[in-house]
Design an enzyme around this catalytic site. Structure first.
Site, PDB file in Angstrom:
ATOM      1  CG  ASP A  18     -44.520 -47.897 -23.508  1.00 34.40           C
ATOM      2  OD1 ASP A  18     -44.286 -46.684 -23.341  1.00 34.40           O
ATOM      3  OD2 ASP A  18     -45.644 -48.395 -23.334  1.00 34.40           O
ATOM      4  CE  LYS A  71     -46.220 -52.511 -18.571  1.00 37.69           C
ATOM      5  NZ  LYS A  71     -47.461 -51.867 -18.097  1.00 37.69           N
ATOM      6  N   PRO A  72     -43.335 -57.912 -18.893  1.00 42.23           N
ATOM      7  CG  PRO A  72     -43.971 -60.076 -18.268  1.00 42.23           C
ATOM      8  CD  PRO A  72     -43.934 -58.658 -17.770  1.00 42.23           C
ATOM      9  N   GLY A  98     -51.413 -52.207 -31.245  1.00 40.62           N
ATOM     10  CA  GLY A  98     -51.785 -52.284 -29.836  1.00 40.62           C
ATOM     11  C   GLY A  98     -52.322 -50.954 -29.338  1.00 40.62           C
ATOM     12  CB  SER A 151     -49.941 -44.110 -26.754  1.00 41.37           C
ATOM     13  OG  SER A 151     -49.485 -45.257 -26.051  1.00 41.37           O
ATOM     14  CG  ASP A 180     -43.851 -49.791 -16.945  1.00 39.55           C
ATOM     15  OD1 ASP A 180     -44.239 -50.481 -15.991  1.00 39.55           O
ATOM     16  OD2 ASP A 180     -44.596 -49.429 -17.870  1.00 39.55           O
ATOM     17  CE  LYS A 188     -46.202 -44.559 -26.743  1.00 44.28           C
ATOM     18  NZ  LYS A 188     -45.137 -44.759 -25.726  1.00 44.28           N
ATOM     19  N   GLY A 239     -53.029 -48.633 -25.531  1.00 46.33           N
ATOM     20  CA  GLY A 239     -52.866 -48.489 -24.090  1.00 46.33           C
ATOM     21  C   GLY A 239     -53.688 -47.331 -23.566  1.00 46.33           C
TER      22      GLY A 239
END
Length: 547
Positions: free
Chosen positions: A162, A146-147, A25, A30, A144, A48, A27
């Site tokens: 995270d 969140k799903p 993934g 990062s 933070d 990461k 962001g």
């Protein structure tokens, strides 16, 4: 470190130990990669990489924070590689969690999660938040929730990942150094120049629960109480979410332990209510095709007529759909009672007794034909789903078959599957359809239903006698519970010309019944036929003996 490019690629090795395998993934500051730990062959790690000056500092702060933590819902830090000077990259090596994010699970479930599933996830979050807020020398505020920052592993454990914007709480500090958070999930104080504390994360928990139970809406944007969006939600749970979402921290629950206690109380009450309801509710059996054309409707009708032959009171229902078929298959214009109204018709909410169309021990419950459904007032999807499912659960029949066709991932069908006791999937000899992406998705869903305690059965339809039949059965996902014979096309056509179900035709009825009786005997509860303790039991003993 000098040899590593700005973007890692498969085959690159970090620190002489971690071989990069794939990108996971990316962001704003990062990128996360999947890597193999070469010192522990087969062991996977998540790497990461922080690639901006701000990201490097955040990565170092995250590493310093995480190395102090030890909790079952938090990943362990395995390694850290820091930059030698500003502008270089930092690498945080963590345990790799095999699974999917809560956001991916939510999307895969059709953006709808049952309240019980959300409550179980919330309980796990309360445990980890209680640890972060109250069991460390310097409490940590996550900030933070969140799903996309929550992972679900193969054991249904929730992992908090995270920690990029988490901070240590400082008593007496008036404001956070940086006001930050994700719009839709962040508490008001995160954007108002005030210090965040444990109650900030509790707001985030409430916002997360609201999002999952509302079909993906944000409380501040929707402006509605959860029960306004779905009247079927437990009122106590909706009130708890509303309390967590209060603008003033003093008006919320004050600790994760308090929320956990309230959730446990609500779940205990709900389970007791569900237990009492199950004593009155019929046994739901979902019948679906593993892929289009496998014959879910044929199988459901065969089971219904076999149950009729056994003297077992039951119903066969069809959920509302774009192209309903059952009414036409039953030649409703000819056979339905005078003034008959389908149970799915919205106008007037007709009671099921008014919709009675009985044929021996079978109560037919077709969905309204398309023309009638189009005239009904439009209803929100969640409300419509709750309405037709509530009607089925209110039936005074010990057993209800529900033909879901191949629409396994519809949000209302998922609600049905969450309460069904038995799940039946149907396959046919077209083996190439086992390789379809949609088929694999449904097989994964069936695996999850089994893991959740559901009894799952496979039925092989259109079975023909051939020297290769064994090869076909051998490549099915599992040995089938029963084999339904292929019916001659002429017999099917003749039944249609005569306005009859082929399952009721002489010879075919007995052929199908013999195929399903042994399987029915393996799971059919005694209560299903106890209403006629004399006749039904004698019929069962006779037919099972001869079948």
């Amino acid at each position: 470190m000098d040899e590593l490019p700005q973007r890692l690629k498969p085959g690159d090795v970090l620190g002489g130990r971690y071989r990069i395998e794939a990108l996971i993934g990316q962001g704003g500051m990062s990128t996360v990669y999947l890597a193999e730990d070469m010192r522990l062959p087969g062991k996977k790690r998540a790497v990461k990489q922080s690639r901006q000056e701000e990201g490097v500092r955040a990565s170092l702060a995250e590493a310093n924070m995480l190395v102090k933590l030890n909790h079952p819902n938090l990943p362990d830090i395995v390694d850290y590689y820091g930059a030698e000077r500003e502008g270089r990259f930092n690498y945080l090596v963590m345990d790799y969690i095999e699974g999917e994010t809560l956001l991916q699970r939510f999307e895969r479930q059709g953006r709808r999660m049952p309240a019980s599933q959300v409550s179980e996830y919330a309980l796990q979050l309360c445990d980890v938040l209680d640890y972060l807020h109250g069991h460390l020398q310097d409490p940590i505020i996550y900030r933070d929730l969140k799903p996309s920052n929550l992972m679900i592993d193969v054991h249904e454990r929730l992992w908090l990942i995270d920690f990029g914007i988490a901070r240590s709480y400082r008593i007496g500090q008036d404001a956070d150094t940086v006001p930050i958070g994700t719009i839709g999930f962040a508490a008001p104080e995160q954007f108002a120049g005030r210090q965040t504390d444990a109650r900030t994360d509790l707001y985030g928990l409430g916002a997360l629960m609201y999002y999952l139970m509302s079909g993906g809406q944000y409380r501040h944007a929707a402006g509605k109480h959860l029960r306004e969006l779905d009247a079927g939600l437990p009122p106590g749970l909706a009130e708890l979410v509303e309390k967590l979402l209060q603008a003033e921290p003093d008006s919320r629950c004050q600790s994760a332990a308090e929320v956990r206690g309230e959730l446990q109380r609500l779940l205990t009450e709900q389970r007791a209510q569900d237990s009492r309801r199950r004593e009155r509710q019929p046994l739901l059996v979902a019948v679906g095709a593993l892929y289009a054309g496998a014959g879910a409707t044929f199988a459901a009708l065969a089971l219904a007529r076999a149950l009729h032959g056994l003297g077992v009171p039951h119903a066969l229902a069809e959920p509302p759909k774009q192209q309903p078929e059952l009414y036409a298959l039953l030649f409703g214009e000819k056979h339905a009672p005078a003034g008959y109204r389908c149970y799915t018709e919205a106008a007037g909410e007709p009671a099921l007794r008014e919709a009675a169309w009985a044929d021996g021990c079978t109560l037919w419950l077709p969905a309204a034909p398309a023309a009638e459904a189009a005239r009904a007032p439009a209803q929100p999807a969640a409300a419509a789903a709750a309405r037709w499912l509530r009607k089925l659960l209110a039936l005074e029949r010990p057993l209800v078959l529900v033909d879901i066709g191949d629409e396994w991932h519809r949000h209302d069908v998922r609600e049905l599957l969450s309460v069904a006791a038995e799940v039946v999937y149907v396959v046919d000899p077209m083996v190439h359809k086992l390789d379809l992406a949609a088929t694999r998705s449904r097989l994964q869903l069936l695996h999850e239903l089994r893991a959740a305690g559901k009894r799952v059965h496979g039925i092989a339809n259109k079975t023909v006698a051939s020297k290769h039949t064994g090869q076909w059965l051998g490549i099915l996902p599992e040995p089938p519970a029963c084999l339904l014979p292929a019916i001659d096309a002429l017999k099917v056509a003749e039944a249609s010309w005569l306005g009859q179900l082929v399952q009721d035709r002489p010879g075919i009825q007995q052929q199908l019944a013999r195929a399903v009786y042994p399987w029915l005997r393996s799971w059919l509860p005694h209560e299903a036929y106890a209403a006629d303790a004399g006749g039904a039991k004698r019929t069962l003993r006779k037919l099972w003996k001869n079948g």
